[in-house]
Design a protein around this motif. Sequence first.
Motif, PDB file in Angstrom:
ATOM      1  N   ILE A  90       0.569  -1.245   0.244  1.00  0.00           N
ATOM      2  CA  ILE A  90      -0.474  -0.304  -0.248  1.00  0.00           C
ATOM      3  C   ILE A  90       0.805   1.297  -0.522  1.00  0.00           C
ATOM      4  CG2 ILE A  90      -1.845   1.013   1.643  1.00  0.00           C
ATOM      5  CD1 ILE A  90      -2.770  -1.015   2.665  1.00  0.00           C
ATOM      6  N   LEU A  91       1.680   1.581   0.284  1.00  0.00           N
ATOM      7  CA  LEU A  91       2.476   2.668   0.806  1.00  0.00           C
ATOM      8  C   LEU A  91       3.644   2.448  -0.431  1.00  0.00           C
ATOM      9  CD1 LEU A  91       4.455   2.068   4.137  1.00  0.00           C
ATOM     10  CD2 LEU A  91       2.426   3.830   3.547  1.00  0.00           C
ATOM     11  N   GLY A  92       4.332   1.770  -1.438  1.00  0.00           N
ATOM     12  CA  GLY A  92       4.510   1.764  -2.531  1.00  0.00           C
ATOM     13  C   GLY A  92       3.378   2.136  -3.455  1.00  0.00           C
ATOM     14  N   PHE A  93       2.309   1.931  -3.377  1.00  0.00           N
ATOM     15  CA  PHE A  93       1.246   2.246  -4.263  1.00  0.00           C
ATOM     16  C   PHE A  93       0.800   3.724  -3.765  1.00  0.00           C
ATOM     17  CE2 PHE A  93      -1.015  -1.934  -4.889  1.00  0.00           C
ATOM     18  CZ  PHE A  93      -0.795  -1.839  -6.238  1.00  0.00           C
ATOM     19  N   ILE A  94       1.023   4.502  -2.240  1.00  0.00           N
ATOM     20  CA  ILE A  94       0.786   5.827  -2.518  1.00  0.00           C
ATOM     21  C   ILE A  94       1.959   6.456  -2.729  1.00  0.00           C
ATOM     22  CG2 ILE A  94       0.997   7.160  -1.060  1.00  0.00           C
ATOM     23  CD1 ILE A  94      -0.628   5.319   0.633  1.00  0.00           C
ATOM     24  N   ARG A  95       3.143   6.601  -3.062  1.00  0.00           N
ATOM     25  CA  ARG A  95       4.373   6.914  -4.197  1.00  0.00           C
ATOM     26  C   ARG A  95       4.263   6.312  -5.186  1.00  0.00           C
ATOM     27  NH1 ARG A  95      10.669   4.129  -2.951  1.00  0.00           N
ATOM     28  NH2 ARG A  95       9.436   2.972  -4.033  1.00  0.00           N
ATOM     29  N   ARG A  96       3.504   5.338  -6.009  1.00  0.00           N
ATOM     30  CA  ARG A  96       3.570   5.554  -7.666  1.00  0.00           C
ATOM     31  C   ARG A  96       2.416   6.818  -7.931  1.00  0.00           C
ATOM     32  NH1 ARG A  96       5.930   5.080 -11.908  1.00  0.00           N
ATOM     33  NH2 ARG A  96       4.855   4.296 -13.598  1.00  0.00           N
ATOM     34  N   ALA A  97       1.541   6.617  -6.893  1.00  0.00           N
ATOM     35  CA  ALA A  97       0.456   7.750  -7.433  1.00  0.00           C
ATOM     36  C   ALA A  97       0.742   8.707  -7.043  1.00  0.00           C
ATOM     37  CB  ALA A  97      -1.392   6.990  -6.583  1.00  0.00           C
ATOM     38  N   LEU A  98       1.259   9.440  -6.448  1.00  0.00           N
ATOM     39  CA  LEU A  98       2.056  10.668  -6.437  1.00  0.00           C
ATOM     40  C   LEU A  98       2.868  10.634  -7.649  1.00  0.00           C
ATOM     41  CD1 LEU A  98       2.635  11.201  -2.670  1.00  0.00           C
ATOM     42  CD2 LEU A  98       0.234  12.432  -3.823  1.00  0.00           C
ATOM     43  N   ILE A 209      -6.436   3.890  -4.146  1.00  0.00           N
ATOM     44  CA  ILE A 209      -5.994   4.817  -3.340  1.00  0.00           C
ATOM     45  C   ILE A 209      -5.694   5.972  -5.167  1.00  0.00           C
ATOM     46  CG2 ILE A 209      -3.792   5.728  -2.859  1.00  0.00           C
ATOM     47  CD1 ILE A 209      -3.861   3.279  -1.345  1.00  0.00           C
ATOM     48  N   PHE A 210      -5.520   5.504  -5.834  1.00  0.00           N
ATOM     49  CA  PHE A 210      -5.232   5.891  -7.628  1.00  0.00           C
ATOM     50  C   PHE A 210      -5.623   6.448  -7.971  1.00  0.00           C
ATOM     51  CE2 PHE A 210      -1.119   2.911  -7.445  1.00  0.00           C
ATOM     52  CZ  PHE A 210      -0.237   4.376  -9.075  1.00  0.00           C
ATOM     53  N   ILE A 211      -7.545   6.302  -7.589  1.00  0.00           N
ATOM     54  CA  ILE A 211      -8.169   6.802  -8.957  1.00  0.00           C
ATOM     55  C   ILE A 211      -8.379   8.223  -8.788  1.00  0.00           C
ATOM     56  CG2 ILE A 211     -10.813   7.001  -8.647  1.00  0.00           C
ATOM     57  CD1 ILE A 211     -11.826   3.631  -7.973  1.00  0.00           C
ATOM     58  N   PRO A 212      -8.334   8.702  -7.106  1.00  0.00           N
ATOM     59  CA  PRO A 212      -8.460  10.713  -7.199  1.00  0.00           C
ATOM     60  C   PRO A 212      -6.882  10.743  -8.359  1.00  0.00           C
ATOM     61  CG  PRO A 212      -7.860   9.359  -5.099  1.00  0.00           C
ATOM     62  CD  PRO A 212      -7.771   8.260  -5.613  1.00  0.00           C
ATOM     63  N   PHE A 213      -5.931  10.902  -7.841  1.00  0.00           N
ATOM     64  CA  PHE A 213      -5.000  11.306  -8.873  1.00  0.00           C
ATOM     65  C   PHE A 213      -4.490  11.132  -9.938  1.00  0.00           C
ATOM     66  CE2 PHE A 213      -3.612   9.475  -4.045  1.00  0.00           C
ATOM     67  CZ  PHE A 213      -2.920  10.566  -3.843  1.00  0.00           C
ATOM     68  N   LEU A 254      -4.882   9.337   7.414  1.00  0.00           N
ATOM     69  CA  LEU A 254      -6.116   8.504   6.507  1.00  0.00           C
ATOM     70  C   LEU A 254      -5.654   7.294   6.156  1.00  0.00           C
ATOM     71  CD1 LEU A 254      -7.037  11.380   4.963  1.00  0.00           C
ATOM     72  CD2 LEU A 254      -8.331  10.178   7.040  1.00  0.00           C
ATOM     73  N   ILE A 255      -4.889   7.342   6.019  1.00  0.00           N
ATOM     74  CA  ILE A 255      -3.666   6.393   4.558  1.00  0.00           C
ATOM     75  C   ILE A 255      -3.812   5.034   5.941  1.00  0.00           C
ATOM     76  CG2 ILE A 255      -1.956   4.223   3.419  1.00  0.00           C
ATOM     77  CD1 ILE A 255      -3.953   6.076   1.865  1.00  0.00           C
TER      78      ILE A 255
END
Length: 264
Positions: A90-98, A209-213, A254-255
């Motif tokens: 999940i933390l990796g997805f956050i960095r990729r989404a940003l 997590i990816f949707i809003p970005f 939140l995450i």
Amino acid sequence: MTVSKGKLSKVDFKLKLLVLVFLILFVLFPQFLSFGETNIGIPDINVSISSENGDVQVANSIQILLMLTVLSLAPSILMMMTCFTRVIIILGFIRRALSLQSTPPNQILVGLALFLTFYIMSPVFTDVYENAYLPMQEGTITLEEAVNVAKEPFKAFMLRQVRTKDLALFLDIADVDNVTTNEDIPMTALIPAFIISELKLSFEIGFLIFIPFIVVDMIVASTLMALGMMMLPPVMISLPIKILLFIMVDGWHLIIEKIILSVR
């Protein structure tokens, strides 16, 4: 037959060099150049565990060896039987989404995932320490009994998180029938089922997590195309906007909160 002086000089140089090497070896290592009776001993290597105090010290030495073995397997146990897999993905997805390639660094993400895992799994670790390790250290239970006791908290945790479909898959592959209670489920089937369940859940959370970005990226790209700014990369505009959006909603809070609640 005539031999040139150059060749003779080369032969003399090689002979002198050989004599010099022989003299150096004779001075430094005379035991290897003795032409008489040689007495080169081969050292004996013995590995034993013994003590003057008797069996108690031997048992402690064996416990130390077992503890070292457990420590060598600790990374695999930590990743495969805890929530570490879910947290780090999940933390990796956050960095990729940003759209951040190396911020935060991998060391920071892994360290945060480790401490979150320790925090979430603290009831399980405490149960194992109090009911398995301490009695074994005091000698009230054997090593085999301690392993069986320590296995139960991890098994209960994984059973709460595993999907029935994934568990049934590995039970069918292993031809395990007549499963009526949780004690009948082998760890060899539960651990891989737990892992793929964690992977599926972490990918689902990563998609959300990816949707809003992605929406931000699409809005920025459409705006740049409407303005005719084809040569400007959309990521240069969307990156600060996504970071600002993530800060405004207090994204890390939140995450982390949702990760903890998803496990507990």
